[in-house]
Design a protein around this motif. Structure first.
Motif, PDB file in Angstrom:
ATOM      1  N   UNK A  44      62.948 -41.577 -19.504  1.00 47.61           N
ATOM      2  CA  UNK A  44      61.834 -41.721 -18.586  1.00 47.61           C
ATOM      3  C   UNK A  44      62.165 -41.087 -17.231  1.00 47.61           C
ATOM      4  N   UNK A  45      61.125 -40.691 -16.512  1.00 49.94           N
ATOM      5  CA  UNK A  45      61.313 -40.071 -15.210  1.00 49.94           C
ATOM      6  C   UNK A  45      61.853 -41.040 -14.171  1.00 49.94           C
ATOM      7  N   UNK A  46      61.737 -42.341 -14.424  1.00 51.64           N
ATOM      8  CA  UNK A  46      62.301 -43.291 -13.462  1.00 51.64           C
ATOM      9  C   UNK A  46      63.802 -43.503 -13.663  1.00 51.64           C
ATOM     10  N   UNK A  47      64.399 -42.694 -14.543  1.00 52.24           N
ATOM     11  CA  UNK A  47      65.844 -42.608 -14.692  1.00 52.24           C
ATOM     12  C   UNK A  47      66.260 -41.155 -14.567  1.00 52.24           C
ATOM     13  N   UNK A  48      67.455 -40.915 -14.033  1.00 49.78           N
ATOM     14  CA  UNK A  48      68.017 -39.573 -13.918  1.00 49.78           C
ATOM     15  C   UNK A  48      69.344 -39.588 -14.670  1.00 49.78           C
ATOM     16  N   UNK A  49      69.366 -39.106 -15.925  1.00 45.78           N
ATOM     17  CA  UNK A  49      70.552 -39.303 -16.783  1.00 45.78           C
ATOM     18  C   UNK A  49      71.712 -38.351 -16.501  1.00 45.78           C
ATOM     19  N   UNK A  50      71.946 -38.015 -15.229  1.00 44.23           N
ATOM     20  CA  UNK A  50      73.059 -37.124 -14.898  1.00 44.23           C
ATOM     21  C   UNK A  50      74.407 -37.810 -15.064  1.00 44.23           C
ATOM     22  N   UNK A  51      74.378 -39.118 -15.332  1.00 41.16           N
ATOM     23  CA  UNK A  51      75.615 -39.855 -15.573  1.00 41.16           C
ATOM     24  C   UNK A  51      75.748 -40.279 -17.038  1.00 41.16           C
ATOM     25  N   UNK A  74      68.047 -29.339 -25.798  1.00 40.15           N
ATOM     26  CA  UNK A  74      67.249 -29.498 -24.584  1.00 40.15           C
ATOM     27  C   UNK A  74      68.018 -29.236 -23.314  1.00 40.15           C
ATOM     28  N   UNK A  75      69.360 -29.334 -23.374  1.00 39.09           N
ATOM     29  CA  UNK A  75      70.198 -29.012 -22.219  1.00 39.09           C
ATOM     30  C   UNK A  75      69.802 -29.761 -20.968  1.00 39.09           C
ATOM     31  N   UNK A  76      69.761 -29.040 -19.857  1.00 46.66           N
ATOM     32  CA  UNK A  76      69.462 -29.671 -18.578  1.00 46.66           C
ATOM     33  C   UNK A  76      68.012 -30.116 -18.465  1.00 46.66           C
ATOM     34  N   UNK A  77      67.125 -29.590 -19.304  1.00 46.16           N
ATOM     35  CA  UNK A  77      65.735 -30.051 -19.261  1.00 46.16           C
ATOM     36  C   UNK A  77      65.624 -31.514 -19.676  1.00 46.16           C
ATOM     37  N   UNK A  78      66.660 -32.049 -20.336  1.00 53.30           N
ATOM     38  CA  UNK A  78      66.635 -33.438 -20.791  1.00 53.30           C
ATOM     39  C   UNK A  78      67.213 -34.413 -19.766  1.00 53.30           C
ATOM     40  N   UNK A  79      67.880 -33.893 -18.716  1.00 49.56           N
ATOM     41  CA  UNK A  79      68.502 -34.803 -17.751  1.00 49.56           C
ATOM     42  C   UNK A  79      68.102 -34.507 -16.310  1.00 49.56           C
ATOM     43  N   UNK A  80      67.273 -33.474 -16.080  1.00 51.59           N
ATOM     44  CA  UNK A  80      66.926 -33.154 -14.697  1.00 51.59           C
ATOM     45  C   UNK A  80      65.794 -34.048 -14.200  1.00 51.59           C
ATOM     46  N   UNK A  81      65.307 -33.775 -13.003  1.00 49.74           N
ATOM     47  CA  UNK A  81      64.334 -34.658 -12.381  1.00 49.74           C
ATOM     48  C   UNK A  81      62.907 -34.489 -12.844  1.00 49.74           C
ATOM     49  N   UNK A  82      62.660 -33.566 -13.778  1.00 55.43           N
ATOM     50  CA  UNK A  82      61.304 -33.347 -14.236  1.00 55.43           C
ATOM     51  C   UNK A  82      60.451 -32.597 -13.226  1.00 55.43           C
TER      52      UNK A  82
END
Length: 410
Positions: A44-51, A74-82
């Motif tokens: 979800x966008x209310x999480x930032x999975x960079x960790x 999906x690479x960075x498209x799956x963990x960035x800020x949207x």
């Protein structure tokens, strides 16, 4: 197994789109190899999975600054800020692709990536106060100087990634996950395939490297040697909130200045989106002209802002401090809590190691179709080939170029 016509190295932001577009031609056999996992990663966008322990990969940097890239389908498209903003239209005028092709590719990518603008009802407290302070929005599909409401790739608050786009069932498309690539195989000036980390040789008619700017650099270094590298230096102003903030996504509006800054009013303390410790609500000031760094001998150096860049950043910081002291923020900012980070950070936007241009132009590593000078059957399509700075973050433009180049494949 019959060798594929096209072997795509990396199933990240660009690689997934390249593979999906190329496999639309049922006569073309396409294989994708990816070092990370192959499942679609939903967040979800209310999480930032960079960790995230699996989907986020830390990258060492010479000066010790944090770098994180996405890993897996999906690479960075799956963990960035949207955040999915085009650059300013004029940013592309000097690039080696006609502006009508650029615009058409953006339109197609935004369709398949489910891109839409954050609505008024979705705005968090910080974004709403920023827009009230800075004035009416100026940008639509094409951002401009002034306030730009962020466009996002998401569905019902969940990131829509390039992995979702690649999740198609086609007999001519094969995705091999958990298959790291050790090196490119080149014989007599032609790319003939890859060697995996397990020592397996995979042959192909053509190899397309889409491993992300730093990943691609490690594979291309034996061929092209040291490479330039660019980043967006970012200074952070922080404040302590007076109350709990409403924040459904990390970044929902930005201000683009005439001097080339992007002011980023993040919606809340990063601790609200990650497992990081609380440090205050950040407002970023990024210089979009980019730093001058390098990749050499396997070492990444993101560079530092030069004197002109440092001056622009300082003016931006002063603007943000004034904004936080305005009446529009009086309900949000704890009095006396505004402070400026002592160090200059970076935006996680490494780009431009192999800038695209016209084949044969001095200093150009690839042509406008991603073909690598001097190596037949080898292309690069990812953030590496951005030929110049953008007024917005590069993610949307990287996907646009993946679609543009793959659409005119020959």
């Amino acid at each position: 197994m019959t060798p594929p016509d096209v072997l795509v190295v990396g199933a990240g932001s660009a690689g997934c789109l390249v593979a999906e577009f190329l496999s639309r031609d049922s006569s073309r056999r396409v294989m994708v190899v990816e070092a990370g996992r192959g499942a679609v990663f939903e967040s979800r966008l209310d999480r930032l999975p960079i960790d995230h322990p699996v989907r986020a990969a830390p990258i060492p940097e010479r000066r010790g600054r944090p770098m994180v890239r996405g890993r897996g389908l999906g690479g960075s498209s799956a963990i960035n800020g949207g955040y999915f903003l085009r650059g300013h239209r004029a940013d592309y005028f000097s690039w080696p692709w006609p502006i009508d092709e650029v615009e058409a590719a953006f339109t197609e990518v935004e369709r398949i990536m489910r891109v839409h603008r954050f609505s008024d009802a979705e705005l968090g407290d910080v974004a709403r106060a920023t827009e009230t302070w800075a004035g009416p929005q100026t940008g639509g599909e094409w951002p401009r100087v002034g306030v730009n409401r962020v466009r996002t790739n998401s569905v019902d608050g969940v990131r829509w990634t390039t992995a979702n786009v690649l999740s198609v069932d086609r007999p001519n498309l094969l995705v091999r996950a958990e298959t790291p690539v050790a090196r490119l195989l080149v014989r007599a000036g032609r790319a003939i395939g890859i060697e995996t980390g397990d020592g397996e040789a995979i042959s192909a008619g053509e190899v397309v490297v889409c491993a992300g700017t730093t990943g691609t650099a490690s594979l291309m270094a034996p061929i092209v040697g040291p490479m330039p590298l660019h980043e967006h230096a970012e200074r952070i102003v922080r404040f302590t909130p007076r109350r709990a903030l409403v924040s459904t996504a990390l970044l929902q509006t930005v201000i683009h200045t005439s001097s080339g800054l992007e002011i980023r009013p993040y919606s809340d303390d990063f601790a609200s989106f990650t497992s990081l410790a609380q440090t205050g609500v950040p407002i970023g000031v990024a210089d979009m002209a980019g730093t001058q760094g390098a990749v050499a001998d396997g070492v990444v150096d993101l560079g530092e802002p030069d004197a002109d860049s440092a001056g622009r950043l300082e003016v931006g910081v002063e603007t943000v401090v004034r904004m936080l002291g305005s009446e529009e923020f009086v309900d949000l900012v704890e009095p006396g809590s505004v402070r400026v980070d002592p160090t200059v950070g970076m935006s996680q936007h490494a780009w431009g190691t192999l800038p695209a241009g016209t084949a044969g132009t001095a200093g150009t590593a690839v042509d406008a179709d991603g073909r690598v000078d001097g190596v037949r059957g080898l292309r690069v399509i990812d953030g590496s080939i951005l030929p110049g700075p953008l007024s917005s973050g590069p993610h949307a433009t990287i996907l646009m170029l993946a679609a543009l180049i793959a659409s005119r494949w020959d």
